[in-house]
Design a protein around this motif. Structure first.
Motif, PDB file in Angstrom:
ATOM      1  N   ASP A 133      52.743  13.300   3.629  1.00 19.42           N
ATOM      2  CA  ASP A 133      50.936  13.415   3.402  1.00 19.42           C
ATOM      3  C   ASP A 133      51.294  15.274   3.323  1.00 19.42           C
ATOM      4  O   ASP A 133      50.434  15.638   3.025  1.00 19.42           O
ATOM      5  CB  ASP A 133      50.223  12.745   4.186  1.00 19.42           C
ATOM      6  CG  ASP A 133      50.201  11.291   3.851  1.00 19.42           C
ATOM      7  OD1 ASP A 133      50.586  11.128   2.757  1.00 19.42           O
ATOM      8  OD2 ASP A 133      50.024  10.649   5.248  1.00 19.42           O
TER       9      ASP A 133
ATOM     10  N   PHE B 270      53.074  17.769   1.901  1.00 19.97           N
ATOM     11  CA  PHE B 270      53.159  18.454   0.979  1.00 19.97           C
ATOM     12  C   PHE B 270      52.329  17.897  -0.286  1.00 19.97           C
ATOM     13  O   PHE B 270      52.464  17.207  -0.338  1.00 19.97           O
ATOM     14  CB  PHE B 270      54.722  18.504   0.774  1.00 19.97           C
ATOM     15  CG  PHE B 270      55.502  18.841   1.733  1.00 19.97           C
ATOM     16  CD1 PHE B 270      55.989  20.706   1.786  1.00 19.97           C
ATOM     17  CD2 PHE B 270      56.685  17.568   1.905  1.00 19.97           C
ATOM     18  CE1 PHE B 270      56.650  20.684   3.447  1.00 19.97           C
ATOM     19  CE2 PHE B 270      57.257  17.473   3.527  1.00 19.97           C
ATOM     20  CZ  PHE B 270      57.492  19.201   3.663  1.00 19.97           C
ATOM     21  N   THR B 271      52.066  19.399  -1.241  1.00 26.14           N
ATOM     22  CA  THR B 271      51.471  18.526  -1.744  1.00 26.14           C
ATOM     23  C   THR B 271      51.818  19.005  -3.157  1.00 26.14           C
ATOM     24  O   THR B 271      51.083  18.870  -4.544  1.00 26.14           O
ATOM     25  CB  THR B 271      49.756  19.970  -1.914  1.00 26.14           C
ATOM     26  OG1 THR B 271      50.019  20.526  -1.940  1.00 26.14           O
ATOM     27  CG2 THR B 271      49.293  19.037  -1.129  1.00 26.14           C
ATOM     28  N   GLY B 272      52.446  20.172  -3.355  1.00 22.13           N
ATOM     29  CA  GLY B 272      53.242  20.240  -4.517  1.00 22.13           C
ATOM     30  C   GLY B 272      54.513  21.811  -4.070  1.00 22.13           C
ATOM     31  O   GLY B 272      54.575  22.223  -3.085  1.00 22.13           O
TER      32      GLY B 272
ATOM     33  N   LYS C 270      53.334  24.598  -1.399  1.00 17.53           N
ATOM     34  CA  LYS C 270      52.031  24.295  -1.306  1.00 17.53           C
ATOM     35  C   LYS C 270      51.876  22.847  -0.276  1.00 17.53           C
ATOM     36  O   LYS C 270      52.239  21.551  -0.465  1.00 17.53           O
ATOM     37  CB  LYS C 270      50.826  23.565  -2.378  1.00 17.53           C
ATOM     38  CG  LYS C 270      50.945  24.793  -3.472  1.00 17.53           C
ATOM     39  CD  LYS C 270      49.994  24.570  -4.347  1.00 17.53           C
ATOM     40  CE  LYS C 270      50.369  25.403  -5.558  1.00 17.53           C
ATOM     41  NZ  LYS C 270      49.294  24.968  -6.731  1.00 17.53           N
ATOM     42  N   THR C 271      51.621  23.154   0.926  1.00 22.54           N
ATOM     43  CA  THR C 271      50.935  22.582   1.955  1.00 22.54           C
ATOM     44  C   THR C 271      49.521  21.990   2.065  1.00 22.54           C
ATOM     45  O   THR C 271      48.593  22.972   1.677  1.00 22.54           O
ATOM     46  CB  THR C 271      52.163  22.352   3.037  1.00 22.54           C
ATOM     47  OG1 THR C 271      51.472  23.217   3.426  1.00 22.54           O
ATOM     48  CG2 THR C 271      53.402  23.034   2.760  1.00 22.54           C
ATOM     49  N   VAL C 272      48.976  20.890   3.513  1.00 20.18           N
ATOM     50  CA  VAL C 272      47.761  20.881   3.404  1.00 20.18           C
ATOM     51  C   VAL C 272      47.149  21.826   5.078  1.00 20.18           C
ATOM     52  O   VAL C 272      46.408  21.685   5.168  1.00 20.18           O
ATOM     53  CB  VAL C 272      47.869  19.445   3.995  1.00 20.18           C
ATOM     54  CG1 VAL C 272      48.089  18.574   2.522  1.00 20.18           C
ATOM     55  CG2 VAL C 272      48.534  18.219   5.591  1.00 20.18           C
TER      56      VAL C 272
ATOM     57  N   THR D 221      57.057  17.640  -4.904  1.00 14.55           N
ATOM     58  CA  THR D 221      57.153  17.312  -3.514  1.00 14.55           C
ATOM     59  C   THR D 221      58.786  17.048  -3.192  1.00 14.55           C
ATOM     60  O   THR D 221      59.384  15.660  -4.331  1.00 14.55           O
ATOM     61  CB  THR D 221      56.398  17.131  -3.183  1.00 14.55           C
ATOM     62  OG1 THR D 221      55.968  15.525  -3.949  1.00 14.55           O
ATOM     63  CG2 THR D 221      54.559  17.782  -3.181  1.00 14.55           C
TER      64      THR D 221
END
Length: 298
Positions: free
Chosen positions: A151, A153-155, A158-160, A225
């Motif tokens: 949960d 990595f978002t791209g 990119k991370t949370v 990801t």
């Protein structure tokens, strides 16, 4: 490459660092091992006004076992992981990946926290962390939170993680005596190169020959990801892991991955190689399991 003047600050501890990054208007980047910094600066991607140097924070460099798993400090280097007897015994799949990250100089400087924070889909330690059930601990001046790695990595890149947060701990689940894992990587060269495709697989074995009770398969560089190949993994316990089942799992995984074409490889080539890496990895795992348990499957 021309580099304009920039500020370098070196907080002495985590609390001091958290105070610095609490100012979300500050244009900064954390500097750990620094192995990607010059490359990214040359590409024009990383030009912060302030580098916050955390590489000397010994409180963030450790590998130890606790009741809830193996705790790895984000400033632990690849060499720390490779040479740790605890990791060799209970996280061998991550050790295998660390051995293939660059040359010895990179392994001595590069950190696992940096590899996670960079959020490259091709990061070599990320698939092993997926199959080892890693949880990322984030901290800010306001508090802390824990994020399962799938949960996090978002791209690409990119991370949370919020601007006022930093990674302070990584917790993985140790491999048990009946668990075996493998990391496979395809790059332009055997090592010292960004992966075209990489893969980690962890199997929980049963008591009968080549009986897989359950398994996890994670791929890098085949999607925005790192991803779990859930359909392929769900087939691992259907029958003994013989040649037919291994090939069928590899065929299913070929359909699961979602690669793109770029300057390093076409999408079609990546898909073929993802399937091939898994097939080769499963064969190697079964050969190792047979040898270690003196099993004759013929």
């Amino acid at each position: 490459m021309r580099i304009s003047e920039m500020e370098l600050v070196s907080p002495s501890n985590v609390s001091e660092c958290l105070e610095l990054i609490a100012d979300t208007d500050r244009n900064y980047r954390l500097l750990a091992g620094g192995t990607d910094s010059v490359v990214r600066m040359k590409d024009g991607q990383w030009r912060p006004a302030t580098w916050i140097n955390i590489c000397h924070m010994s409180s963030l460099r450790y590998i130890r076992e606790a009741d809830d798993g193996i705790h790895i400090g984000p400033l632990s280097t690849y060499t720390d992981i490779i040479t740790s007897s605890l990791m060799q015994k209970k996280a061998a799949v991550l050790v295998q990946a660390a051995r293939l990250v660059g040359a010895e100089q990179i392994q001595n400087m590069g950190t696992i926290g940096g590899n996670i924070a960079n959020a490259s889909p091709a990061g070599d330690t990320i698939p092993p962390l997926y199959v080892l059930g890693a949880v990322i601990h984030l901290q800010s001046a306001k508090g802390s939170r824990q994020i399962p790695i799938e949960d996090f990595f978002t791209g690409p890149g990119k991370t949370v993680m919020k601007k006022d947060e930093m990674i302070t701990n990584i917790v993985i689940q140790p491999q048990r005596a009946n668990e075996i894992g493998i990391f496979e990587k395809l790059g332009p060269r055997k090592a010292q190169s960004i992966s075209i495709v990489n893969m980690a697989c962890l199997l929980k074995m049963g008591e009968t020959p080549r009986q897989c009770v359950s398994g996890k398969i994670a791929f890098g560089a085949v999607a925005p990801t790192v991803i779990f190949a859930k359909k392929g993994a769900s087939m691992l316990n259907l029958a003994p892991l013989d040649e037919d089942l291994i090939q069928n799992v590899a065929k299913v995984v070929w359909k699961e991955v979602m690669p793109i074409s770029d300057v390093r490889a076409s999408a079609e080539y990546r898909r073929d190689m993802a399937s091939a890496l898994l097939e080769r990895g499963l064969y190697r795992l079964m050969e190792r399991w047979d040898r270690d348990h003196d099993i004759n499957t013929r």
